[in-house]
Design a protein around this motif. Structure first.
Motif: not given
Ligand code: FES
Ligand code: FES
Length: 214
Positions: A141-149, A193-197
């Motif tokens: 459920g994440y890629q870069c993880g920035y939005c994840t928390p 919002i998740c920039r990684c989609g």
């Molecule tokens: Fe990268 Fe959501 S996982 S912004």
């Protein structure tokens, strides 16, 4: 807790310091010149706030303009909560306050005196993850993880909202209680919002925790 000096330098203070320097330069160039006395630098108003974060009581003396997000990150060093836009547009800063999810960048810390705050660190930590954290791992459920928390805090609160029968825009006109459906979850999670989609996998993770097939 007192605010470190490096936090107390205000724009007004910097301008006042510049004015003093300029005045000194004037005197050096013209010793006869009269220089108005510098005005005393006023420190920004502070206030004491007491709240509980992840089960621990904290008492802070804060500049009254400090957001809850900055209080958590800069004063309590709970950096799991992220600053994305700092304008209430991305949801990266979502935390749970007395059971309700909020954008902590839009809320002043002093408004939360006596509140019970849960951040991503309070949901679970490595070795003892919250079921929603585990589901995000399982479903990518994440890629870069920035939005994840923020996504995870929001997702936990969303399921509580649905279980409590609180309607969303999708279900506002229905007589039935809201259910966990893809449409319902997408609507309720639309502030994150998740920039990684990674949206599809995020919905998969939430429906997994809810124990339903959306
Ligand atoms: Fe990268 Fe959501 S996982 S912004
Ligand atoms: Fe708070 Fe974007 S950082 S909504």
């Amino acid at each position: 807790m007192s605010i470190p000096d490096d936090y107390s330098i205000s724009r007004r203070g910097l301008l006042a310091g510049g004015a003093v320097s300029a005045a000194a330069a004037t005197v050096a160039a013209n010793p006869e010149a009269e220089v108005a006395p510098a005005k005393p630098v006023r420190r920004p108003p502070t206030a004491r706030v007491s709240f509980e974060v992840n089960g621990t009581a904290h008492q802070l003396e804060l500049d009254t303009r400090t957001t809850l997000l900055d209080a958590l990150r800069e004063h309590l060093r709970l950096t799991g909560t992220k600053k994305g836009c700092d304008h209430g547009q991305c949801g990266a800063c979502t935390v749970i306050v007395d059971g309700r999810r909020i954008n902590s960048c839009l809320s002043l810390a002093v408004q939360h005196d006596g509140d019970r705050i849960t951040t991503i660190e309070g949901l679970g930590l490595p070795g003892k993850l919250h079921p929603m954290q585990e589901a995000f791992v399982t479903h990518d459920g994440y890629q870069c993880g920035y939005c994840t928390p923020g996504q995870i805090c929001s997702a936990v609160a969303v399921l509580d909202e649905i279980n409590a029968g609180i309607p969303s825009h999708v279900t506002a006109n229905l007589t039935d209680a809201p259910k966990v459906t893809t449409r319902e979850l997408r609507e309720r999670m639309s502030g994150n919002i998740c920039r990684c989609g990674a949206y599809s996998n995020i919905i998969d993770a939430i429906t997994d925790v809810a124990g339903v097939k959306a």
